[in-house]
Scaffold this active site. Structure first.
Site: not given
Length: 361
Positions: A122, A181, A313
């Site tokens: 991750h 996103m 952003g």
């Protein structure tokens, strides 16, 4: 103070705290600082689900050898423009930073650079690596995959990850374009945070184990995430697996390890693309044209219920400026996590203030 009260940390101090803990967990000073920067940057931009509160979980992963503290990275040249990086099960933050750095270097010479990654983990907030490219005036695309947490559209069983797609483009005087996103309605970290705080979640965020909507965060953690826009979110999640798993040689199609449940490396994959605008026009011209686009977005009349129209952003950019002044706010639950981690690794505690730093005398 109540559990909802906030404590404030200076971003630089938070980075130092995280770096020390990661060094004690056997990372090199360089890699520890790189990872700490990523975690604190997420908190600064308000992406708290991918910030410092996750540090204890990462420390547990490396202490149990599910993440390689000192990976031996192998960069394989495919063409002058394209390379592949074997992350050797290192922390995704460190692997991804190295990979984007390589993609940028290629783009600086050839106009475009692309680096694929396997045997990673991750990597946190996708915008981290977009910002890395923006510092070099690069357009960028960032792909990653993750453990199965969402069913494909029309299905019941989880198969797809909810990893974020991120992209960015530099501007001149306006805020740069940054898209970050998830293909799900929300990031799963928001549900973990709600469960940690004993809060319910809105209808539409997640499903229970039988595929029914739920507002119970703990039930949602044992269920699945809801895709944004139905088949659209599902399609984006599949694209992430194509670019990050199928193409890279990493795990895909439900095979990526779950960092919270699986006692094994994740073998997550990533893909980074950097583009130098001046292969089409001068960088200044491109940045100026981006300013015009931002101005035109801002110039649209707000719809009912909105005070202004923002560029992608921009909310995070504004919050980042505020948190750099006032400090990063943490709740009591996070404060206790930081205290416990410092004790476990015999490190200095994170200094916290009960008032915003800008109000301290």
């Amino acid at each position: 103070m109540t559990s909802s009260a906030s404590y404030y940390a200076d971003p630089a101090t938070a980075t130092k705290y995280a770096t020390e803990l990661l060094v004690k967990a056997r990372l090199s000073e360089e890699d520890a600082k790189s990872m700490a920067d990523c975690l604190v940057l997420a908190d600064v931009r308000g992406v708290d689900t991918h910030g410092l509160a996750r540090l204890p979980q990462y420390l547990d992963r490396v202490s149990n050898d599910r993440v390689n503290a000192k990976p031996n990275f192998k960069l394989i040249e495919k063409t002058p423009v394209v390379a592949h990086l074997d992350g050797d099960s290192g922390f995704g933050f460190v692997v991804a930073t190295r990979a984007m750095e390589s993609a940028i270097k290629r783009a600086e010479i050839y106009g475009i650079g692309m680096v694929t990654v396997n045997h990673s983990n991750h990597f946190g907030m996708g915008a981290t690596y977009v910002l890395q490219a923006l510092e070099k005036n690069m357009i960028s695309l960032v792909f990653t995959n993750s453990a199965k947490q969402m069913p494909p559209f029309g299905g019941k069983e989880t198969l797809l990850g909810i990893s974020p797609f991120a992209a960015g483009a530099p501007s001149n005087n306006k805020v740069p374009y940054i898209l970050d996103m998830a293909p799900s309605v929300v990031a799963k970290g928001k549900i973990r945070r709600a469960a940690r705080h004993g809060e319910s979640i809105p209808v539409g965020w997640a499903l229970d184990a039988d595929g029914n909507p739920t507002t119970d965060a703990n039930v949602a953690l044992n269920g699945s995430m809801a895709p944004i826009g139905g088949p659209k979110g599902s399609g984006i999640a599949i694209l992430m697996d194509v670019m990050s798993g199928v193409l890279t040689g990493a795990a895909f199609g439900g095979e990526v390890g779950d960092q919270y449940k699986d006692p094994r490396p994740q073998n997550a994959g990533h893909c980074f693309i950097a583009i130098k605008p001046d292969i089409f026009m001068t960088t200044d011209e491109f940045r100026t044209r981006m300013d015009v686009l931002a101005q035109r977005i801002h110039g649209v009349t707000p719809a009912p219920g909105f005070n202004e129209v923002l560029f992608p952003g921009e909310p995070e950019h504004r919050l980042g400026a505020q948190r750099r002044r006032e400090g990063i706010p943490y709740a009591e639950a996070e404060r206790q996590l930081f205290v416990d981690a410092a004790k476990q690794y015999d490190a200095a505690e994170l200094p916290l203030s009960e008032v915003p730093l800008s109000l301290e005398s």
